[in-house]
Design an enzyme around this catalytic site. Structure first.
Site, PDB file in Angstrom:
ATOM      1  N   LYS A  47      25.215   8.101 -20.300  1.00  0.00           N
ATOM      2  CA  LYS A  47      23.891   7.655 -20.721  1.00  0.00           C
ATOM      3  C   LYS A  47      22.826   8.679 -20.313  1.00  0.00           C
ATOM      4  O   LYS A  47      22.893   9.293 -19.247  1.00  0.00           O
ATOM      5  CB  LYS A  47      23.561   6.304 -20.086  1.00  0.00           C
TER       6      LYS A  47
ATOM      7  N   GLN B 130      34.690  -1.122 -12.211  1.00  0.00           N
ATOM      8  CA  GLN B 130      34.580  -0.708 -13.600  1.00  0.00           C
ATOM      9  C   GLN B 130      34.800   0.791 -13.643  1.00  0.00           C
ATOM     10  O   GLN B 130      34.673   1.470 -12.621  1.00  0.00           O
ATOM     11  CB  GLN B 130      33.214  -1.064 -14.171  1.00  0.00           C
TER      12      GLN B 130
ATOM     13  N   ASP C  47      29.551   3.529 -21.663  1.00  0.00           N
ATOM     14  CA  ASP C  47      30.009   4.494 -20.666  1.00  0.00           C
ATOM     15  C   ASP C  47      30.978   3.890 -19.658  1.00  0.00           C
ATOM     16  O   ASP C  47      31.429   4.587 -18.740  1.00  0.00           O
ATOM     17  CB  ASP C  47      28.825   5.122 -19.935  1.00  0.00           C
TER      18      ASP C  47
ATOM     19  N   ASP D  55      29.457  -5.622  -7.177  1.00  0.00           N
ATOM     20  CA  ASP D  55      28.800  -5.677  -8.476  1.00  0.00           C
ATOM     21  C   ASP D  55      29.473  -6.731  -9.360  1.00  0.00           C
ATOM     22  O   ASP D  55      30.682  -6.691  -9.580  1.00  0.00           O
ATOM     23  CB  ASP D  55      28.884  -4.303  -9.137  1.00  0.00           C
ATOM     24  N   ASN D  56      28.682  -7.680  -9.845  1.00  0.00           N
ATOM     25  CA  ASN D  56      29.160  -8.680 -10.811  1.00  0.00           C
ATOM     26  C   ASN D  56      30.487  -9.347 -10.416  1.00  0.00           C
ATOM     27  O   ASN D  56      31.435  -9.379 -11.201  1.00  0.00           O
ATOM     28  CB  ASN D  56      29.333  -8.044 -12.198  1.00  0.00           C
TER      29      ASN D  56
ATOM     30  N   GLU E  89      26.612  -9.742  -5.822  1.00  0.00           N
ATOM     31  CA  GLU E  89      25.542  -9.539  -6.791  1.00  0.00           C
ATOM     32  C   GLU E  89      25.882 -10.398  -8.006  1.00  0.00           C
ATOM     33  O   GLU E  89      26.434  -9.936  -8.990  1.00  0.00           O
ATOM     34  CB  GLU E  89      25.450  -8.051  -7.174  1.00  0.00           C
TER      35      GLU E  89
ATOM     36  N   TYR F 167      19.459   6.320 -14.517  1.00  0.00           N
ATOM     37  CA  TYR F 167      19.854   7.319 -15.501  1.00  0.00           C
ATOM     38  C   TYR F 167      19.258   8.701 -15.238  1.00  0.00           C
ATOM     39  O   TYR F 167      19.506   9.625 -16.009  1.00  0.00           O
ATOM     40  CB  TYR F 167      19.456   6.856 -16.907  1.00  0.00           C
TER      41      TYR F 167
END
Length: 675
Positions: free
Chosen positions: A273, A333, A368, A405-406, A434, A546
């Site tokens: 990104k 991820q 991504d 994360d998540n 999170e 980013y």
């Protein structure tokens, strides 16, 4: 002709079948133990407590008849050592609630159960006292008491047997009934008889209830999030771990104790990104650190431009020297360039045309990154073990805190297994969820082992919303299984309120977060009151996710001093080191929020007033909680402004306040009775 009555043949097996339920009923407990707390789902999950702080255990305990009951809480520490603490009836007595307390001295998984039995001697003492006071002859009762003591002597050993034997001999030497009554009712006699209690009709609670005893930092912590790559003097130069060193004194001086980094792993190039989440990245654009993995490695590796592993170790040590713990992001991820896609393609989901399934959260697409498939044939159990080993690897590097994360998008059994496995090796490891998702899921993650969680605080702004939310967090089952971390902003969330409320709004939210919860956090730039949004979205324009974003942390208008004061006040006042113990008090203005935090003994009592309007001064009449100290409405209280140091004395219940957001939109007062 005479007749003989018919007699059925004896069926021994039928009689035995009839006897079995009767015997079961005969041997069933006569004492009921119900509503045990602190528990979660009847002991399926462990309630959360803090080491070196008393744990209050309660239960409803009752039985048939009028005999007095005794109870104790039997608890086992993380090493399996057994301990006992007495439980006593609470007031009012008709509710049959018993309460006991114990203090765990080490972290790790503890367990407890409750035992209750008929207290024969306490029942006897109660009846003897009533009859003696009423002038009823008690000759027979005195003989009953002597026999109880004699039986206690027989079942006792050592010093206890000698002490009870001495009482028995003394009883026999006494001639006057009044003296004998006094001996039998004596507190020392009662204590010795309690120690020798045969505990008839002993009943134990249905479960052995687990407790997760955690270090204080699981409940009381102040987080500061930064991107190491932005610790540079130019957006053209990638920051390093070594660059972060110069920020450590500033972060420490603001009073933070956790330094949290987004992923520090190699960033993929495929579909990288660009600025503002654009789909096209230039050759020098750093990409999102959440696109984890490249030819340089995956979750176990460090992005080469940040530095070496030795650089990371040096930073962890230097942070510790400044009173800071480094927390890492654990984001499951992968970039399409992650080594796992070649080494373990069976760990991923593939589309019918052979292409990889990218992550999506419609209408958002994350081109991504791709997600693993926890239940793919090839992933069981190798993927699970690999992820556990990655966490353990960072623990071995000295990291004891992970922001996950998540987690609500990953299998719940995975988290229960992974967190349990890691904490069995090192009970000091802390996991922050999170998880901005449904309430039931957020609580479930806490039950499974997450020590803290992000919350809905970000979207609670009105007096009613804040009052209701703070109150919910103080009630069961949230108080036992869910511990909030009030992050005021994140790289993903630029709250609408902060986009337009200016410096007063940032001060207001900092005060609500720091004083409302034991744990709170800020993402760097908050102290500079950054809030420029992507129009119409809760996202930052020119997002640091980013691009590299250097900052001048001494820029005019910053709130660094006020944040440092808030964290100092939190450290100095135990009542503010938890989200529990909150109470809301009347103030006649819907734009003013007025609440208190106090410890159990009320020797640390803090009042907090917040102007919820970032633009205009607000004033109102409020009620001092004199009743909390058992004081009448015309009593006096000493007050101290913890931000300014000013001290005074209030007289009477009704007082007035005025908070000007242009000066300071909140007030923190420590109160104590006038002696």
């Amino acid at each position: 002709m005479s007749s003989t009555p018919y007699t059925a043949p004896v069926d021994d097996s039928a009689q035995e079948q009839e006897r079995s339920p009767v015997l079961t009923a005969i041997h069933a407990p006569r004492i009921a133990i119900e509503s045990v707390q602190p528990t979660l789902d009847h002991g399926r999950f462990a309630a959360k407590v803090i080491v070196d702080e008393p744990v209050t255990v309660t239960a409803r305990i009752f039985a048939d008849g009028h005999d007095i009951l005794a109870a104790s809480v039997c608890w086992f520490d993380a090493d399996g050592n057994q301990h006992r603490a007495p439980m006593h009836p609470t007031q009012p007595p008709g509710l049959d609630i018993f309460e006991g307390r114990f203090t765990p001295r080490g972290i790790g998984r503890h367990r407890f159960l409750i035992e209750a039995w008929w207290d024969i001697y306490a029942t006897y003492r109660y009846e003897l006292s009533k009859k003696h006071q009423a002038g009823v002859p008690v000759g027979l009762e005195l003989e009953e008491g002597r026999r109880e003591i004699a039986r206690a002597v027989e079942r006792s050993e050592g010093e206890l047997r000698e002490a009870l034997g001495a009482i028995h001999k003394r009883f026999q030497l006494l001639e006057a009934d009044a003296d004998r009554v006094a001996l039998l009712l004596d507190a020392d006699t009662a204590q010795l008889m309690h120690e020798a209690d045969a505990r008839p009709h002993l009943t134990r609670s249905d479960a052995l209830y687990p407790l997760e005893v955690e270090r204080l930092e699981a409940r009381f912590s102040s987080w500061y999030e930064l991107f190491p790559r932005s610790e540079t003097d130019s957006p053209e130069r990638h920051g390093t771990f070594n660059d972060v060193h110069r920020r450590l004194p500033l972060i420490r001086d603001m009073g933070f104790d956790v330094l949290y980094f987004p992923p520090i792993h190699p960033v993929g190039r495929t579909h990288r990104k660009g600025p503002n989440n654009s789909l096209e990245a230039g050759p020098d654009d750093p990409g999102s650190p959440y696109a984890i993995g490249s030819k340089e490695g995956g979750h176990e590796a460090i992005h080469p431009e940040l530095g070496t592993r030795d650089d990371f170790r040096d930073l962890v040590r230097a942070a510790a020297d400044h009173g800071l713990e480094v927390a890492l992001d654990f984001a499951i991820q992968c970039s399409p360039d992650h080594p796992w896609l070649e080494e373990h393609p069976g760990w991923f989901s593939w589309r019918p045309d052979g292409s990889i399934r990218y992550a999506e959260n419609p209408p958002k697409k994350y081109q991504d990154i791709v997600n693993v498939d926890f239940y793919a044939d090839d992933a069981i159990p190798s993927l699970w073990i690999e992820l556990r080993d990655i966490v353990q690897g960072w623990v071995d590097e000295g990291v004891r805190i992970f922001r996950v994360d998540n987690p609500h998008t990953k299998p719940l059994p995975f988290w229960e297994w992974l967190i349990g496995d890691i904490r069995r090796r090192d009970s000091s490891v802390i996991f922050l969820a999170e998880a901005f998702t449904r309430p039931a899921m957020m609580l479930r993650l806490g039950k499974l082992g997450f020590n803290q969680s992000y919350t809905y605080f970000t979207w609670r702004h009105t007096k009613q919303e804040l009052t209701e939310y703070f109150t919910q967090l103080n009630e069961s089952p949230l108080r036992e299984g869910y511990r909030p971390n009030f992050f005021v902003n994140t790289p993903d969330i630029n709250p609408y309120f902060l986009q337009s409320s200016g410096r007063p709004g940032f001060l207001q939210r900092a005060a609500l977060a720091a004083l409302g919860s034991g744990s709170w956090g800020v993402y760097s730039g908050f102290e500079l009151c950054e809030g420029e949004p992507v129009p119409g979205k809760e996202e930052y324009l020119d997002s640091e996710k980013y691009e590299i974003r250097p900052r001048d942390y001494t820029a005019p208008g910053n709130i660094t001093y006020e944040i440092a004061q808030l964290n100092r006040i939190r450290r100095e006042n135990p009542a503010l080191q938890t989200h529990l113990g909150v109470a809301f008090y009347p103030v006649h203005n819907d734009r003013l929020l007025f609440f208190g935090k106090r410890n159990e003994t009320r020797d640390n009592f803090i009042l907090i007033a917040v102007n919820l309007d970032p633009f205009e001064p607000q004033e109102g009449t409020f009620e001092l909680p004199l009743w909390e100290f058992g004081l009448p409405d015309d009593a006096a209280l000493h007050g101290e402004d913890l931000m300014s140091g000013h001290r005074w004395t209030w007289h009477g219940k009704w007082q007035s306040m005025r908070l000007d957001p242009a000066h300071l939109p909140f007030a923190i007062w420590r109160i104590r009775p006038v002696h």
